[in-house]
Design an enzyme around this catalytic site. Sequence first.
Site, short mmCIF file in Angstrom:
data_model
loop_
_atom_site.label_atom_id
_atom_site.label_comp_id
_atom_site.label_asym_id
_atom_site.label_seq_id
_atom_site.Cartn_x
_atom_site.Cartn_y
_atom_site.Cartn_z
N GLY A 108 0.83 -1.19 0.00
CA GLY A 108 0.00 0.00 0.00
C GLY A 108 0.87 1.24 0.00
O GLY A 108 2.05 1.20 0.37
N CYS A 109 0.30 2.37 -0.39
CA CYS A 109 1.09 3.60 -0.46
C CYS A 109 1.57 4.02 0.93
O CYS A 109 2.78 4.17 1.16
CB CYS A 109 0.31 4.72 -1.14
#
Length: 308
Positions: free
Chosen positions: A116-117
Amino acid sequence: MTHPLVFIDGDQGTTGLQIHERLHGRTDLRLLTLPEAERKDPQRRAEAINASDVAILCLPDEAARQAAASVVNPSVRVIDASSAHRTTPGWVYGFPEMDTAQADKIAQAKRVTNPGCYPTGAIALLRPLIHAGLVPADYPAVVHAVSGYSGGGRASVEAYEGPDGAKGPAFQLYGLGLAHKHTPEIEAHAGLTQRPVFVPAYGAFRQGIVLTIALHLRLLPAGVTRQGLHDCLQRHYAGTSHVQVVDNQEAQGHTHLDPQALNGTNDLRLAVYGNEAHGQVLLTAVFDNLGKGASGAAVQNLDLMLAA
């Protein structure tokens, strides 16, 4: 593998479009694209996935699970850009710089889950320090991050860039129930034994992230200093192509951080700030949520897999 066939399932979404753009014009692979009328046809998508050498899933979580379950061709390799499989056994976590063996694990894997970012920045900062014993695994970590509005996907982009975009809020804090889906991912891959507090936010800019984790030196093992934390990160990422640790002398001259500083790249910039007199340290990460936080990481993982 000669001119492998790559299928991007969900290539009209924010991440999928960026991956397509990054791969456009490459002559070492072929891109499989479905006609618009077939993009939502589960059977046609399953056929495309099973016809590919590598399928990249840029889908909502449940759709990504269904797409992964549709694979019957044992030679198909999958990169999932959703959060559906980030803590699922059997899936290799797609953060090549996480440790010295991770890039090779990704290269050999059949199933890779893109980070995920937000977790990319949090794990990059915490994992080396926890593994080195400089930060206890049960540290009460609080992670705060501000992302560009593209982190919210097409609906968020439309809210800011559509006809009523001028009404988009300058800043919005969310995840107030402290149950954001990225939290278990951060806990698992950072090496924490206690659930961190994760507080995300969006700003009125398209892309980019500044993520921060504050530490109290009194809660760390005796003798741990800001310099020691910095040196640990610098050693861990020495020689990597996409992760940089800001020199301590340079960091001391900083007065602010620009979340958009690395937009358009696949780079991640880490730094350690602090006030020794107050016994406080601030770990920071700056990167593009659509780059190292999404499409850039997916392409980096794809290249590792194709080179194996």
